[in-house]
Scaffold this active site. Structure first.
Site, PDB file in Angstrom:
ATOM      1  N   GLU A  37     -10.994  -0.585  -3.519  1.00  0.00           N
ATOM      2  CA  GLU A  37     -12.166   0.228  -3.186  1.00  0.00           C
ATOM      3  C   GLU A  37     -12.921   0.682  -4.441  1.00  0.00           C
ATOM      4  O   GLU A  37     -14.155   0.720  -4.448  1.00  0.00           O
ATOM      5  CB  GLU A  37     -11.681   1.454  -2.392  1.00  0.00           C
ATOM      6  N   ASP A  38     -12.211   1.019  -5.488  1.00  0.00           N
ATOM      7  CA  ASP A  38     -12.848   1.702  -6.623  1.00  0.00           C
ATOM      8  C   ASP A  38     -12.872   0.925  -7.929  1.00  0.00           C
ATOM      9  O   ASP A  38     -13.379   1.427  -8.929  1.00  0.00           O
ATOM     10  CB  ASP A  38     -12.131   3.044  -6.881  1.00  0.00           C
ATOM     11  N   HIS A  70      -3.573   1.738  -3.660  1.00  0.00           N
ATOM     12  CA  HIS A  70      -4.439   1.933  -2.488  1.00  0.00           C
ATOM     13  C   HIS A  70      -5.927   2.099  -2.811  1.00  0.00           C
ATOM     14  O   HIS A  70      -6.757   1.825  -1.959  1.00  0.00           O
ATOM     15  CB  HIS A  70      -3.927   3.075  -1.597  1.00  0.00           C
TER      16      HIS A  70
HETATM   17 ZN    ZN Z   1      -6.611   7.903  -2.546  1.00  0.00          ZN
END
Ligand code: ZN
Length: 179
Positions: free
Chosen positions: A61-62, A57
């Protein structure tokens, strides 16, 4: 099962250089593993795509992971759950936080499960071992914001709902509700 292990391995290599912001600088991968384990143990979730999306997840994003990469390796449904859980990092932080509140209730059931488990684990970590530079006001603010996001995610899985309510209650008791 093999897909789940492949996802754990994939996430571990993607997050290999990252650490959590707590005092012990815990390896980042501990977090997605905790989220997936919470879904399985507490929520009784057996849907492989959801467990895999939990492991992945935070990769888009990262890290340098792309949606296409996840789709190729783990299929379109997993990729779409991950993308639903993904904040748009090109937006300012305050806008991303606002969007999480307003979009929570519109997400698919699968994405809601991952999000609620993510919030539960983040809130627990915050109480147990907060980021070194977060004072009480900032911790309290995070709890109040998370509660607003969670309100839009409830109603899919009773056990997961109860677990997040417990940690929100604990946060209120320990941190108070007023700034
Ligand atoms: Zn998280």
């Amino acid at each position: 099962m093999n897909r789940i292990l492949a996802a754990a391995h994939f996430a571990a290599s993607k997050h290999t250089q990252q650490r959590r912001k707590n005092d012990a600088a815990t390896p980042y991968i501990n977090h997605p593993i905790e989220v997936a384990e919470h879904l399985s143990r507490v929520g009784g979730v057996t849907d492989e795509d959801v467990l895999i999306a939990a492991l992945l997840h935070d990769t888009v994003e990262d890290t340098d992971t792309t949606c296409e990469e996840i789709e190729q390796r783990f299929g379109p449904r997993t990729a779409s759950i991950v993308m639903e859980c993904n904040d748009d990092k090109s937006l300012p932080k305050s806008e991303r936080k606002r969007l999480q509140v307003v979009t929570a209730a519109k997400k698919s059931d699968a994405a809601k499960l991952v999000k609620i488990a993510d919030k539960t684990c983040n809130l627990r970590s915050l109480l147990a071992d907060p980021p070194t530079d977060w004072n009480l006001d900032r911790q309290r603010e995070y709890f109040l914001w998370a509660e607003q996001v969670v309100a839009g995610l409830l109603g899919i899985n009773d056990q997961l709902d109860n677990a997040v309510r417990d940690v929100l209650d604990e946060g209120k008791q320990r941190l108070g509700t007023a700034p």
